[in-house]
Scaffold this motif. Structure first.
Motif, PDB file in Angstrom:
ATOM      1  N   VAL B  24     -39.952   6.949  -1.559  1.00  9.89           N
ATOM      2  CA  VAL B  24     -41.000   6.806  -0.551  1.00  9.89           C
ATOM      3  C   VAL B  24     -40.623   7.666   0.636  1.00  9.89           C
ATOM      4  CG1 VAL B  24     -42.125   5.212   1.038  1.00  9.89           C
ATOM      5  CG2 VAL B  24     -41.612   4.480  -1.298  1.00  9.89           C
ATOM      6  N   TYR B  25     -41.581   8.400   1.152  1.00  9.78           N
ATOM      7  CA  TYR B  25     -41.271   9.310   2.258  1.00  9.78           C
ATOM      8  C   TYR B  25     -42.163   9.000   3.462  1.00  9.78           C
ATOM      9  CZ  TYR B  25     -45.484  11.664   0.645  1.00  9.78           C
ATOM     10  OH  TYR B  25     -46.774  11.929   0.280  1.00  9.78           O
ATOM     11  N   GLU B  26     -41.715   9.441   4.617  1.00  9.02           N
ATOM     12  CA  GLU B  26     -42.480   9.276   5.848  1.00  9.02           C
ATOM     13  C   GLU B  26     -42.543  10.609   6.572  1.00  9.02           C
ATOM     14  OE1 GLU B  26     -40.408   4.973   6.801  1.00  9.02           O
ATOM     15  OE2 GLU B  26     -41.013   6.239   8.490  1.00  9.02           O
ATOM     16  N   THR B  27     -43.743  11.005   6.918  1.00  9.63           N
ATOM     17  CA  THR B  27     -43.932  12.171   7.775  1.00  9.63           C
ATOM     18  C   THR B  27     -45.342  12.138   8.327  1.00  9.63           C
ATOM     19  OG1 THR B  27     -43.909  14.590   7.922  1.00  9.63           O
ATOM     20  CG2 THR B  27     -44.613  13.650   5.818  1.00  9.63           C
ATOM     21  N   ARG B  28     -45.527  12.720   9.498  1.00  9.39           N
ATOM     22  CA  ARG B  28     -46.872  12.822  10.065  1.00  9.39           C
ATOM     23  C   ARG B  28     -47.461  14.203   9.805  1.00  9.39           C
ATOM     24  NH1 ARG B  28     -46.588   9.769  15.928  1.00  9.39           N
ATOM     25  NH2 ARG B  28     -46.001   7.726  15.129  1.00  9.39           N
ATOM     26  N   ASP B  29     -46.636  15.102   9.279  1.00 12.92           N
ATOM     27  CA  ASP B  29     -47.133  16.438   8.984  1.00 12.92           C
ATOM     28  C   ASP B  29     -48.106  16.389   7.816  1.00 12.92           C
ATOM     29  OD1 ASP B  29     -44.721  18.973   9.826  1.00 12.92           O
ATOM     30  OD2 ASP B  29     -45.189  17.080  10.836  1.00 12.92           O
ATOM     31  N   THR B  30     -49.054  17.302   7.813  1.00  9.62           N
ATOM     32  CA  THR B  30     -49.989  17.381   6.692  1.00  9.62           C
ATOM     33  C   THR B  30     -49.490  18.353   5.624  1.00  9.62           C
ATOM     34  OG1 THR B  30     -51.221  19.083   7.884  1.00  9.62           O
ATOM     35  CG2 THR B  30     -51.999  16.801   8.085  1.00  9.62           C
ATOM     36  N   THR B  31     -48.602  19.245   6.023  1.00  5.69           N
ATOM     37  CA  THR B  31     -48.007  20.184   5.073  1.00  5.69           C
ATOM     38  C   THR B  31     -46.536  19.854   4.913  1.00  5.69           C
ATOM     39  OG1 THR B  31     -49.546  21.939   5.719  1.00  5.69           O
ATOM     40  CG2 THR B  31     -47.556  22.593   4.527  1.00  5.69           C
ATOM     41  N   TYR B  32     -46.141  19.565   3.703  1.00  5.15           N
ATOM     42  CA  TYR B  32     -44.741  19.244   3.445  1.00  5.15           C
ATOM     43  C   TYR B  32     -44.470  19.459   1.957  1.00  5.15           C
ATOM     44  CZ  TYR B  32     -47.007  14.793   2.280  1.00  5.15           C
ATOM     45  OH  TYR B  32     -47.847  13.831   1.782  1.00  5.15           O
ATOM     46  N   TYR B  33     -43.194  19.419   1.634  1.00 10.32           N
ATOM     47  CA  TYR B  33     -42.763  19.675   0.262  1.00 10.32           C
ATOM     48  C   TYR B  33     -41.804  18.579  -0.154  1.00 10.32           C
ATOM     49  CZ  TYR B  33     -44.565  24.154   1.771  1.00 10.32           C
ATOM     50  OH  TYR B  33     -45.366  25.132   2.291  1.00 10.32           O
ATOM     51  N   LEU B  34     -41.923  18.172  -1.385  1.00 13.55           N
ATOM     52  CA  LEU B  34     -41.074  17.118  -1.936  1.00 13.55           C
ATOM     53  C   LEU B  34     -40.275  17.671  -3.103  1.00 13.55           C
ATOM     54  CD1 LEU B  34     -43.783  14.345  -1.862  1.00 13.55           C
ATOM     55  CD2 LEU B  34     -41.720  14.386  -0.441  1.00 13.55           C
ATOM     56  N   PHE B  35     -39.059  17.180  -3.236  1.00 15.22           N
ATOM     57  CA  PHE B  35     -38.146  17.698  -4.252  1.00 15.22           C
ATOM     58  C   PHE B  35     -37.388  16.540  -4.892  1.00 15.22           C
ATOM     59  CE2 PHE B  35     -38.337  22.106  -2.707  1.00 15.22           C
ATOM     60  CZ  PHE B  35     -38.732  21.925  -1.395  1.00 15.22           C
ATOM     61  N   TRP B  36     -36.914  16.814  -6.094  1.00 15.25           N
ATOM     62  CA  TRP B  36     -35.915  15.953  -6.727  1.00 15.25           C
ATOM     63  C   TRP B  36     -34.752  16.836  -7.153  1.00 15.25           C
ATOM     64  CZ3 TRP B  36     -35.172  10.804  -7.372  1.00 15.25           C
ATOM     65  CH2 TRP B  36     -36.248   9.955  -7.087  1.00 15.25           C
ATOM     66  N   TYR B  37     -33.534  16.288  -6.933  1.00 16.49           N
ATOM     67  CA  TYR B  37     -32.308  16.954  -7.343  1.00 16.49           C
ATOM     68  C   TYR B  37     -31.476  15.977  -8.160  1.00 16.49           C
ATOM     69  CZ  TYR B  37     -33.222  20.628  -3.919  1.00 16.49           C
ATOM     70  OH  TYR B  37     -33.776  21.664  -3.205  1.00 16.49           O
ATOM     71  N   LYS B  38     -30.678  16.542  -9.050  1.00 17.10           N
ATOM     72  CA  LYS B  38     -29.774  15.746  -9.888  1.00 17.10           C
ATOM     73  C   LYS B  38     -28.333  16.125  -9.576  1.00 17.10           C
ATOM     74  CE  LYS B  38     -28.557  15.105 -14.795  1.00 17.10           C
ATOM     75  NZ  LYS B  38     -28.925  15.465 -16.197  1.00 17.10           N
ATOM     76  N   GLN B  39     -27.471  15.125  -9.428  1.00 18.85           N
ATOM     77  CA  GLN B  39     -26.048  15.380  -9.240  1.00 18.85           C
ATOM     78  C   GLN B  39     -25.280  14.631 -10.329  1.00 18.85           C
ATOM     79  OE1 GLN B  39     -24.064  14.094  -5.536  1.00 18.85           O
ATOM     80  NE2 GLN B  39     -22.939  16.033  -5.570  1.00 18.85           N
ATOM     81  N   PRO B  40     -24.930  15.305 -11.417  1.00 19.85           N
ATOM     82  CA  PRO B  40     -24.170  14.658 -12.492  1.00 19.85           C
ATOM     83  C   PRO B  40     -22.744  14.373 -12.038  1.00 19.85           C
ATOM     84  CG  PRO B  40     -24.471  16.987 -12.950  1.00 19.85           C
ATOM     85  CD  PRO B  40     -25.242  16.697 -11.703  1.00 19.85           C
ATOM     86  N   PRO B  41     -21.979  13.643 -12.848  1.00 17.75           N
ATOM     87  CA  PRO B  41     -20.597  13.310 -12.462  1.00 17.75           C
ATOM     88  C   PRO B  41     -19.731  14.530 -12.145  1.00 17.75           C
ATOM     89  CG  PRO B  41     -21.305  11.966 -14.297  1.00 17.75           C
ATOM     90  CD  PRO B  41     -22.390  12.971 -14.087  1.00 17.75           C
ATOM     91  N   SER B  42     -20.072  15.667 -12.673  1.00 16.02           N
ATOM     92  CA  SER B  42     -19.294  16.882 -12.389  1.00 16.02           C
ATOM     93  C   SER B  42     -19.467  17.350 -10.943  1.00 16.02           C
ATOM     94  CB  SER B  42     -19.698  18.000 -13.344  1.00 16.02           C
ATOM     95  OG  SER B  42     -21.104  18.159 -13.333  1.00 16.02           O
ATOM     96  N   GLY B  43     -20.493  16.863 -10.251  1.00 17.85           N
ATOM     97  CA  GLY B  43     -20.604  17.084  -8.813  1.00 17.85           C
ATOM     98  C   GLY B  43     -21.567  18.144  -8.343  1.00 17.85           C
TER      99      GLY B  43
END
Lengths: 112, 115
Positions: B24-43
């Protein structure tokens, strides 16, 4: 070919020392970043450079000084290291605002 | 203020189960970008997906799918038929369309997939 490379991968040093971490990217990206990841995995931005110009400078102690000699390099120098500086430091780059980051493999800094 | 909340600190599933990671994200901007990243055990940190605020179309990539809903300010990530190799910390992140290129990360969700 490594896209974003950081050196060293591990750094163990004593309190009070000065150390540097180097970062280079061969992706042709315009923007580079330094992030700090603490022991709880929380990622916090420290600095960002766009075409060698500092554009983000978060609330970071002034013992930390970034240097970008060209847009492919962003180094991080830390003076008078403290125990609380122990963390993993990630360098990253991106092409533009709407692109994801490419991260380096991280530098695990341990201050003893 | 901008903020990203990943309420699930840790999730544990058995292989082949489906699992959804909430963001869940919060922003008042109308233009924004969302991302997902993965960090496996290797770091290392690996970019998975980007979505801009004007594109609410859901996306599927193999066993991964993302559901973006502006009405609830959510950008959830589902792994179908999970595998042990999916075990990692997953970060949701928000970048604004103005004010530099700063990306704010959520605290991460640690996913354990047991064989």
């Amino acid at each position: 070919d490594t896209a974003v490379s950081q050196t060293p991968k591990y750094l163990v040093t004593q309190m009070g020392n000065d150390k540097s971490i180097k970062c280079e990217q061969n992706l042709g990206h315009d923007t580079m970043y330094w992030y700090k990841q603490d022991s709880k995995k929380f990622l916090k931005i420290m600095f960002s450079y766009n075409n060698k110009e500092l554009i983000i400078n978060e609330t970071v102690p002034n013992r930390f000084s970034p240097k970008s000699p060209d847009k492919a390099h962003l180094n991080l120098h830390i003076n008078s290291l403290e125990l609380g500086d122990s963390a993993v430091y990630f360098c990253a780059s991106s092409q533009a605002r709407n692109y994801g980051y490419t991260f380096g493999s991280g530098t695990r800094l341990t201050v003893v | 203020a901008q903020k990203v909340t990943q309420a699930q600190t840790e999730i544990s599933v058995v292989e082949k189960e489906d699992v959804t990671l909430d963001c869940v994200y919060e922003t008042r901007d109308t233009t924004y970008y969302l991302f997902w990243y993965k960090q496996p055990p290797s770091g290392e940190l690996v970019f998975l997906i980007r979505r801009n605020s004007f594109d609410e179309q859901n996306e599927i990539s193999g066993r991964y799918s993302w559901n973006f809903q502006k009405s609830t300010s959510s950008f959830n990530f589902t792994i179908t038929a999970s595998q042990v190799v999916d075990s990692a910390v997953y970060f949701c992140a928000l970048r604004l369309g103005t004010g530099g290129f700063k990306t704010i990360f959520g605290a991460g969700t640690r996913l354990f997939v047991k064989a």
